[in-house]
Design an enzyme around this catalytic site. Structure first.
Site, PDB file in Angstrom:
ATOM      1  N   THR A   1       0.820  -1.215   0.000  1.00 39.92           N
ATOM      2  CA  THR A   1       0.000   0.000   0.000  1.00 39.92           C
ATOM      3  C   THR A   1       0.851   1.261   0.000  1.00 39.92           C
ATOM      4  OG1 THR A   1      -1.308  -1.278   1.549  1.00 39.92           O
ATOM      5  CG2 THR A   1      -2.064   0.924   1.064  1.00 39.92           C
TER       6      THR A   1
ATOM      7  N   GLY B   1       2.957  -3.019   8.582  1.00 39.44           N
ATOM      8  CA  GLY B   1       3.351  -3.272   9.959  1.00 39.44           C
ATOM      9  C   GLY B   1       4.789  -3.752  10.027  1.00 39.44           C
TER      10      GLY B   1
ATOM     11  N   GLU C   1      -8.129  -4.724   4.399  1.00 38.20           N
ATOM     12  CA  GLU C   1      -8.297  -5.901   3.526  1.00 38.20           C
ATOM     13  C   GLU C   1      -9.552  -5.791   2.684  1.00 38.20           C
ATOM     14  OE1 GLU C   1      -5.813  -7.521   3.553  1.00 38.20           O
ATOM     15  OE2 GLU C   1      -4.936  -7.042   5.480  1.00 38.20           O
TER      16      GLU C   1
END
Lengths: 724, 724
Positions: free
Chosen positions: B154, B193, B481
């Site tokens: 992303t 993350g 998601e």
């Protein structure tokens, strides 16, 4: 580090206004300044607001900027909020602000300073509850900030049922003192803002005990900390109750002294006399709800602390040197205060929606994602019907709530003046309406704000988006100052009484005047699709729905009672239905006020403005029906053909509102520092602001985090011992 | 300080189980152990879970305790989560855990450790995307933790439309290298993350450019930090994106390499072929969503970083030494991964509801507030009908979602095995179902969890309540998601295709088999009030509603298309209706699975258990109709008489469920450390735990806060200078 990157990466980034948002401004069909003035209450008020914004954000920009706040720890936020409080108090003194100026200042600053209860609860409590002699002693000290106070009522074990409070003040005749005490864990004071670290004094609510007799709950002035070194006094234990969901303060309801002990649910059955006013009276923290503010919500444990008899605030009840107790009055002004707090919450609900709508509309105008037509550039997400359907209800809801707050403030001041003249005629109606409106509009605003947050996608989950923190702050509104279900039930009780009156031929007035109407020959007023634009016909649909829902539960209650079931069982078994009835009535109130206000604009404002406001109102009113289709169909207030027309009109209005959406949020004229959002700044450069914000993140101040040396290095090097 | 108070004030506080909650346990009508075993998947699995709980919370209790976490700063939370990660990795190695053990461990720990993407995204990405040769090189390093990785897809400007990603990998023939680059601000990687501070490596998705030609998006192995000192490598800029709404990690969707560039909305019009699978494929962070976990979600800016050609993961596409690009396969296993992630989210939604129901039920059992019957002690708030109506939907919803997750995991593994054998028959159905279920159940769970939080009153706003943080953590599920609206639209596309098939006489199977039924002579199957207890008749009502809602929008689309409007306009103008159709279908799926599973218990479990599960299911199914009355009435699937019966049955069931409520949450058998709530511990001593938690508050470590010396003292002493 981030700062260096910024320079490097922003080289091709426009420093001006994002063209995508400028384009939106060019399609505006009305004069935004006209609307801004309407919202502010006139051009002079707009001017004054801008002067104060200039004072805070230009002259004291470093102190009042939002930019570092998402990255602060709880303790840093507290300290920053104290600093802002002190500065605001100094400016208040320096410039000799009026109360109105001070109110305006608190709004501009998102109520974001730690000591505000001093002005919003402590001083008003003294004014309401102290004798003239006591006022002469305490008020000058408070007004000159020689003491700082709060209001301590709620306990760990008692929020909603304030009659169950356990703190005691036992009169000791020998010494002419009260012995204040926290008998057990559940009786410690818990929640009051400013109590943990800030305040030197508090008005403490306690059960007065004389010669072993409980004389009800009364207020006592208690010094908490030394004026020399701020240390807690002997017998006083203070602490912070810990972090909240949002970094803001919340107080879970206060009760203004009320010695009448009446079990709540018993009351309903007495033919609905407005006895609800006699219990569960919550008056609280009216100063610091919204925004990113933080307060040291505290607990207080009192261990046999002795205070002079003169520290009981004795305007409404008195204890003599001999220990004789006299109840002097049951001043309705206290109820008025409770109502004012709820009107304030309505206004805060508007503030939260206003910020959310502003952020969501602006970010949706500059965010491009996928395309509707193959081969064309990515689309502004504001073009998608589903996106409009997420955001425009909040946009319309903001205007609706603005007008309702305005209306309720007027109603409050009018009632207050009557009450001061001894006339309590309007109190029951106002209490029922503000209770229900507080519940309905805080429910509505939290839901709409969250939907706007989701419309921002993943970035709406970042604190720097501002909308995330706004949402969790707004969640406090549904439980403070009367938990919403409890409030709906209070409104429902009033409605049951009014319906009983109407049925028995007594004329009902005000918000329940419709109960006198004859609905037997009701026909849905929407006869052709065009009628969906007629606000008055739509209102009639709401009226009919409210009437039928309320009548149904009233009849059910009566039937159950007649079947011989115990009152408490009947009441409990119909609670869900009573809440539904209250919501139907309040929903009607909401659209009724909104329609009236918008209607009136035709006579006072330009055609262009009146037109855009009417479109938005039309959307809101239809949206309300579509969201609660079940009720409207069940009550046979509309048919399937009407519903089809309404759904079509609702979708058509999305497209009508679209070209004015950015201008409708621009008209709020929120200062960028008040929006406090990387995604929703006026210039529309959302990604730039997002990235720039990361420079304040503490974890970005070094390249390698200490966790590497303590834990990760060992893992990577195959060592089995992390320094745990 | 707080610790001392605790000792003093707890002297009269029971150390055992609160009698109010013990009383509830005594009224249980079934065997909770039987239900626990059912939920765990058998007695052996219950036993294994308890062994791991013992390992974490008894042997390593200090490290894994939740108690200090609500009071930690973001940086402290990160460090604590890293420490827990490292310990879990060590235990995994030490005890030679199976994958199942590891999964179980992550659930017990609320997915609460910072480095979990290494196992849930990085290693699986290598397994899926690397050649055998590449695997032989990288996997051993990853499995022995010599490198720690994440998955970076992303970008700041692109979450939903992953085809718009801008990071480039340009092949340089001269040096046999790729030049990785972040061309502008909006193209920096943003959200992954572990990217900011933890990871040494990442699989980075980038547009492959050869000789000026874009060859689509592909994965590249990129080293980010030095293995010597953990410093970012030259050309690599890393940082943390700042605090999130909750202190947990979130990643906003990944796309597994997909070189087919197909504008999304174009696809629908091609008779609904399941082309939706070709875009917006999000696969992400499957390890760390729920709970209080924190991750260093990061940004990554790459400045002309050179990596060897061999670092492109080449299982599915290849670039030769000469710069020749070949697409080798379009492995459907990638789609399967995406589906697995969504099934995991369904399971997380269940976890959030489970904790919320547990906290709300237990706290409502021990919290007493007001009284229903005058002269009696204060009532357990669990007695109030409105309170039951807030909590029991979540309780039932937890069980519903448990069974759905179970069912979807089975469906996934069955489809996966077929895909591995080259059979993609089940993929379209599974994709549509899991997309819709992820959206529907994350919407449902966040709403139910928030309602439970509100049912806890003001204390539900404290972080130490656990339910507050659980709620904001769960909010991440609606945008990660695949943003929910996008997912509903994907399901809707599938439904449009299936309905077109059904209408044209082609047999539909699986979840849409009902589309073949003949509904022309539909009569509401609920003919007497008793029918409201018949789950199969109720299911028929849902079937009819889904069919009619879907048919209505299909017809509208066709009509609009035939009127000659451009496709993209037709699609956009019906988006809201398409979402509604998808929701109606998925709601049917939800109750359908729930009913089947509960029905089956008659044959496999005791009568007592089957009975209580059936009651709960009955409530959930009726609640669903009452919440969406509008749809059911509009589609004429029920009449007003049926609605009245359903409402009565719904309220009756509240009272039926009431005596088992505490036992139904006890049966989850959550360890107190997993509940992680002061209000919801097994012993029911909510106020004691609340007060004890304040000892961890940093502001309680001193009596006087520094803000006093810097700001408050000056104010009190009348000095005009606060040290700002």
């Amino acid at each position: 580090m981030a700062a260096r990157l910024t320079a490097e990466f922003l080289k091709d980034w426009s420093k001006g206004v994002n063209p995508d948002i400028q384009k939106e401004r060019n399609t505006c069909t009305f004069n935004t300044e006209e609307l801004t003035n309407l919202l502010d209450g006139g051009p002079e008020k707009t001017k004054r607001r801008k002067e104060l914004e200039q004072l805070f954000f230009n002259q004291h920009g470093d102190l009042f900027s939002f930019k570092r706040r998402p990255f602060m720890t709880k303790s840093e936020l507290y300290e920053h909020s104290v600093a802002k409080s002190v500065k605001v108090f100094q400016l208040r003194k320096e410039y000799g602000w009026s109360e109105e100026d001070y109110d305006l200042a608190t709004r501009i600053l998102n109520f974001d300073f730690a000591l505000s209860l001093h002005h919003t609860m402590f001083i008003p409590a003294l004014e309401r509850l102290a004798t003239d002699e006591q006022k002469a002693k305490w008020l000058p000290l408070a007004q000159s900030y020689q003491i700082i106070g709060t209001y301590a009522q709620t306990e760990l074990g008692h929020g909603t049922n304030l009659l169950g409070l356990e703190t005691t003040a036992t009169f000791d005749k020998d010494t002419d003192e009260f012995v204040m005490n926290t008998p057990r864990l559940s009786s410690m004071k818990w929640w009051p803002g400013g109590l943990a670290k800030s305040c030197t004094h508090a008005v403490v609510l306690a059960q007065l005990v004389i010669d072993g007799t409980n004389c009800g709950m009364h207020p006592f002035m208690v010094q908490l900390r030394s004026l020399d070194d701020h240390m807690p006094l002997p017998g006083v234990k203070l602490g912070d109750i810990g972090p909240k969901l949002a970094a803001n303060s919340t107080d879970n309801g206060f009760m203004i002294l009320n010695s009448v002990r009446i079990p709540r649910l018993h009351m309903l059955m007495k033919n609905g006399r407005v006895l609800s006013l006699n219990y569960c009276i919550t008056v609280g923290d009216i100063g610091q709800k919204i925004g990113y503010n933080i307060s040291d919500n505290g607990f207080l444990i009192i261990n046999k602390l002795r205070i002079p008899r003169q520290n009981m605030l004795m305007k409404n009840a008195r204890v003599t040197r001999e220990g004789k107790f006299t109840q002097l009055s049951n001043n309705k002004a206290n109820y008025a205060t409770m109502i004012l707090v709820r009107v304030n919450i309505i206004s805060w609900a508007k503030d939260t929606m206003r910020q959310a709508a502003c952020v969501a509309v602006r970010y949706s105008a500059v965010r491009r994602q996928t395309t509707l037509k193959p081969g064309t550039p990515e689309q502004q997400v504001l073009d998608f019907q589903t996106q409009q359907y997420k955001i425009f209800p909040c946009l319309a809801g903001t205007y609706a709530t603005h007008f309702i707050a305005q209306d309720m403030f007027s109603a409050y001041y009018s009632a207050y003046n009557e009450i001061m003249r001894g006339n309590n005629r309007k109190l029951g109606e106002l209490h029922a309406q503000t209770s229900g409106l507080k519940a309905f509009l805080s429910d509505m605003s939290t839901s709409m704000v969250e939907t706007c947050r989701r419309s921002c996608g993943g970035h709406g989950y970042l604190k720097s988006s501002g909308i995330a923190e706004n949402m969790v702050s707004s969640l406090a509104l549904v439980t403070i100052e009367g938990e919403n279900t409890v409030l709906y039930l209070q409104t429902a009780r009033y409605l049951m009484k009014q319906m009983a009156n109407a049925v028995s031929g007594t004329k009902t007035e005000g918000s329940t005047a419709y109960m006198n109407r004859d609905f037997t020959s009701y026909m849905c007023p929407i006869e052709v699709r065009e009628d969906c634009k007629n606000l008055h016909k739509l209102r009639d649909v709401y009226v009919q729905r409210a009437h039928k829902v309320i009548m149904a539960v009233a009849q059910k209650l009566q039937m159950d009672m007649e079947s011989g079931q115990p009152q408490e069982v009947v009441f409990n078994n119909n609670m869900v239905a009573l809440v539904r009835a209250a919501r139907a009535h309040i929903h009607l109130t909401v659209i009724d006020i909104y329609i009236s206000k918008v209607d009136n604009l035709r006579y006072t404002h330009s055609t262009e403005l009146s037109k855009v406001m009417t479109e938005l109102c039309n959307f809101f009113v239809i949206y309300g029906i579509v969201q609660e289709t079940g009720d409207f169909l069940e009550m046979e207030t509309i048919g399937l053909q009407q519903l089809e027309w309404l759904r079509q009109q609702e979708m058509d209005l999305l497209a009508v509102i679209r070209p004015n959406a950015v201008s409708l949020v621009d008209s709020f004229d929120l200062h960028d520092e008040s929006v406090a959002s990387t995604l929703g700044q006026y210039d529309g450069n959302a990604y730039q602001h997002l990235f720039e914000s990361t420079q304040y993140e503490p974890m970005n101040q070094t390249q390698v985090h200490p966790a590497y040396y303590k834990h990760i290095r060992g893992l990577l090097k195959g060592s089995n011992t992390s320094k745990l």
